[in-house]
Design an enzyme around this catalytic site. Sequence first.
Site, PDB file in Angstrom:
ATOM      1  N   GLU A 193       0.813  -1.225   0.000  1.00  0.00           N
ATOM      2  CA  GLU A 193       0.000   0.000   0.000  1.00  0.00           C
ATOM      3  C   GLU A 193       0.843   1.270   0.000  1.00  0.00           C
ATOM      4  O   GLU A 193       0.413   2.307  -0.496  1.00  0.00           O
ATOM      5  CB  GLU A 193      -0.961   0.002   1.199  1.00  0.00           C
ATOM      6  N   PHE A 218     -11.653  -7.545  13.768  1.00  0.00           N
ATOM      7  CA  PHE A 218     -10.562  -7.987  12.907  1.00  0.00           C
ATOM      8  C   PHE A 218     -10.215  -6.886  11.897  1.00  0.00           C
ATOM      9  O   PHE A 218     -11.100  -6.359  11.231  1.00  0.00           O
ATOM     10  CB  PHE A 218     -10.956  -9.279  12.179  1.00  0.00           C
ATOM     11  N   GLN A 219      -8.949  -6.566  11.809  1.00  0.00           N
ATOM     12  CA  GLN A 219      -8.430  -5.531  10.898  1.00  0.00           C
ATOM     13  C   GLN A 219      -9.077  -4.177  11.117  1.00  0.00           C
ATOM     14  O   GLN A 219      -9.294  -3.416  10.184  1.00  0.00           O
ATOM     15  CB  GLN A 219      -8.573  -5.975   9.433  1.00  0.00           C
ATOM     16  N   LYS A 233     -17.522  -1.205   5.803  1.00  0.00           N
ATOM     17  CA  LYS A 233     -17.970  -2.208   4.841  1.00  0.00           C
ATOM     18  C   LYS A 233     -19.488  -2.188   4.649  1.00  0.00           C
ATOM     19  O   LYS A 233     -19.976  -2.287   3.519  1.00  0.00           O
ATOM     20  CB  LYS A 233     -17.513  -3.596   5.304  1.00  0.00           C
ATOM     21  N   MET A 256      24.181   9.385   2.435  1.00  0.00           N
ATOM     22  CA  MET A 256      23.908  10.632   3.147  1.00  0.00           C
ATOM     23  C   MET A 256      24.158  10.463   4.646  1.00  0.00           C
ATOM     24  O   MET A 256      24.663  11.367   5.307  1.00  0.00           O
ATOM     25  CB  MET A 256      22.467  11.083   2.887  1.00  0.00           C
TER      26      MET A 256
HETATM   27  C1  LIG Z   1      12.214   5.815   5.370  1.00  0.00           C
HETATM   28  C2  LIG Z   1      13.486   6.478   5.726  1.00  0.00           C
HETATM   29  N1  LIG Z   1      14.296   5.948   6.661  1.00  0.00           N
HETATM   30  C3  LIG Z   1      15.460   6.567   6.972  1.00  0.00           C
HETATM   31  C4  LIG Z   1      15.836   7.733   6.366  1.00  0.00           C
HETATM   32  C5  LIG Z   1      17.137   8.429   6.737  1.00  0.00           C
HETATM   33  N2  LIG Z   1      18.040   8.477   5.563  1.00  0.00           N
HETATM   34  C6  LIG Z   1      18.189   9.569   4.791  1.00  0.00           C
HETATM   35  S1  LIG Z   1      19.231   9.328   3.511  1.00  0.00           S
HETATM   36  C7  LIG Z   1      19.548   7.737   3.983  1.00  0.00           C
HETATM   37  C8  LIG Z   1      20.478   6.881   3.207  1.00  0.00           C
HETATM   38  C9  LIG Z   1      20.048   6.663   1.813  1.00  0.00           C
HETATM   39  O1  LIG Z   1      20.941   5.746   1.208  1.00  0.00           O
HETATM   40  P1  LIG Z   1      20.873   5.465  -0.330  1.00  0.00           P
HETATM   41  O2  LIG Z   1      19.502   5.246  -0.756  1.00  0.00           O
HETATM   42  O3  LIG Z   1      21.864   4.403  -0.676  1.00  0.00           O
HETATM   43  O4  LIG Z   1      21.291   6.861  -0.960  1.00  0.00           O
HETATM   44  P2  LIG Z   1      22.730   7.594  -0.951  1.00  0.00           P
HETATM   45  O5  LIG Z   1      22.683   8.615   0.118  1.00  0.00           O
HETATM   46  O6  LIG Z   1      23.771   6.565  -0.743  1.00  0.00           O
HETATM   47  O7  LIG Z   1      22.797   8.221  -2.317  1.00  0.00           O
HETATM   48  C10 LIG Z   1      18.844   7.426   5.147  1.00  0.00           C
HETATM   49  C11 LIG Z   1      18.913   6.138   5.845  1.00  0.00           C
HETATM   50  C12 LIG Z   1      14.933   8.266   5.415  1.00  0.00           C
HETATM   51  N3  LIG Z   1      15.181   9.417   4.787  1.00  0.00           N
HETATM   52  N4  LIG Z   1      13.791   7.620   5.090  1.00  0.00           N
END
Ligand SMILES: Cc1ncc(C[n+]2csc(CCOP(=O)(O)OP(=O)(O)O)c2C)c(N)n1
Lengths: 570, 164
Positions: A50, A112-113, A162, A477
């Site tokens: 979803e 449920f749900q 529902k 990042m």
């Molecule tokens: C759902 C979610 N969980 C955690 C984060 C924190 N976060 C921001 S950037 C990142 C790393 C992203 O890694 P990647 O997709 O490999 O991209 P890169 O920075 O290596 O280009 C994380 C964990 C987030 N933005 N969203």
Amino acid sequence: MELNGAEILIRFLKDQGVEHVFGYPGGAVLYIYDELFKQEDVKHILVRHEQGATHAADGYARSTGKPGVVLVTSGPGATNAVTGIATAYMDSIPMVVITGQVNTWAIGSDAFQEVDAVGITRPCVKHNFLVKDVKDLAETLKKAFYVATTGRPGPVVVDVPKDVTMATTEYIFPETVEMRSYNPVVKGHPKQIKKAAELLLAAKRPMIYAGGGVVLGNGSKELIDFTRGLGAPITNTLMALGAYPATDDLFVGMLGMHGTYEANMAMHECDVLISVGARFDDRVVGQIEQFCPDATIIHIDIDPASISKSIVVDVPIVGDVATVLTDMIALIKDGKSGQDDKALKTWWSQINEWRSIDCLNYDRNSDKIKPQFAIEKLYEITNGDAYITSDVGQHQMWAAQYYKFDQPRRWINSGGLGTMGFGLPAAIGVQLAHPDATVACVTGDASIQMCIQELGTALQYNTPVKIISLNNRYMGMVRQWQEFFYESRYSQSYMETIPDFVKLAESYGHVGMRIEKPEDLEGAMKEAFAMKDRLVFMDIITDQTENVYPMIQAGKGHHEMHLSSERELA
Amino acid sequence: MRHIISVLLENEAGALSRVAGLFSARGYNIESLTVAPTEDPSLSRMTLVTEGSERIIEQITKQLNKLVDVVKLLDLTEGAHIEREMMLIKVRADGSEGREEIKRLIDIFRGRIIDVTESTYTLELTGTGSKLDSFIEALGATTILETVRSGISGIARGDKSLHA
Ligand SMILES: Cc1ncc(C[n+]2csc(CCOP(=O)(O)OP(=O)(O)O)c2C)c(N)n1
Ligand SMILES: [Mg+2]
């Protein structure tokens, strides 16, 4: 003739002009799915999770301006949708999410749900409704579309038990809707607009700061006329890329934490700032005390609550950006002769000096694939004309910096919530809305794994998205912040195992490619984009420890930028 | 500064939780909140007492106005206004001297005794919040068994009125 709630719902969607619904079935919505089965006007896109449905509807909405529509079941269906609803909420994206609910008589019994979908989503929707009587269904749906798409747009949830989908009543499509408690303002206050125009014309160092509101309010054309009329430098936020064409001379690049040197310096030094549909986000503003220290600030926004929320402004103008800008353009034209041309010339020579630093330069002779190089190639090969969705991380910033968007609604990313997993489903939504367009998803090795299951959806509906994975084998990042601010303790930002993305793509029935050398990139990309009817997963092995520059640390001023590890400003 | 904000909102399930949720999500204070339907049963009238700097109050009123269920709103503190709160208070009242003393006191404050047992009085008192505070103080050594306060209701003075 009486129809049941499920029939009414589907008939309503058709009458409302909805062509695509993104969803996933379950017990509480089975009557609705049964009605979907019996008709062909409303096309249902079956996702694999979803969250994917909400992001796909979101991408659809961002790229078209039309509301995205989602249909999910009660309980886990609704909770799985929450991340996507919050993502749309933070970026003010029009969306209507229909959630199934247990029978009205079972509500509150831990059936449920059962979850309190209205309660759970309340803080991340523009508004939500629980329909308790089939007689209210059509009108409530009309209200949902009306609220989602007018004023400052946003997601609206309609929770439908529902038994409401089984109960019958007369159906008449409500052509219009009235809500005494909801009347968004469109036209700006003429006095305020006049004051703003006078300030801008008298400015020695004017600056335009445009935000996502320009995209949402379809105000690009007006923004271009206004900016050219004034002859002032303009910066776009991450959410506004494309609202003003990046290849135009007056454009100084994106601003903020990873904005260009010239954009941030111009913000810092300007004497009159006009914000057009931007909300002074903390990633843009940096340290509040040091924000635009010399500037008189004008702010156009359709949402009064956005004005003076973090930065107190001098001239607030509540209204629709396109309408307000149109009024302003006329005034600027009339007063043009009074502008201080000499001061403006000096301002531009200062800006060009900042530009000459070439802050987005990088090592172009590396034997590794630099992520910036990959985006530049993507820009070249798609002629700057693709829809680019992105995930969240370094790759997102590089895409924003190096892909020069010349049109609005082409750059599609989760700016406010920063939701990893957004990119792929959003790209599917974009491609469904624009079947003949080139659509690419710039992603990272971590982000792509968050909604990877949507590769299945992409095959089923034949959406030939090109996945540009900048694979640095890191949550780049996070790694960058750990390098800068936690003495290189790379706590949990490295995954010991990453799937073989080529095989993974292939197992879903797509094409996979791995590119490891800079000299192979161009050829491979051309080959991938030539496959018009296939999804291609380009796993691009990039320089593992590259960082995003320029960078302003959180809480610093716009003039305190880091250019790169080698280059620091005096 | 303390502000009294009057809000006219749709009398719908969930409207109250939208307001309460807004305050908790954005970290605003609520000192008190009262709500009940108006003469038009489709509308509720809420009086909200909150505390904050001018900027915070401005944000609060803007954010409240942004709620789709909110029809209209008025910061009563911006003009002349009347505020009233009702208190029910149950006190220990045994021994003729104590009982007489409480009766005298409630008279002075223009309240009423609304329920009596051999050992307790239940009193009703209406006024500004600070008048109710003073009454509690004036009770002195009297044992308070229970107090119930309604929270503040407010209305603008003069011919100004808040309607849909
Ligand atoms: C759902 C979610 N969980 C955690 C984060 C924190 N976060 C921001 S950037 C990142 C790393 C992203 O890694 P990647 O997709 O490999 O991209 P890169 O920075 O290596 O280009 C994380 C964990 C987030 N933005 N969203
Ligand atoms: Mg990565």
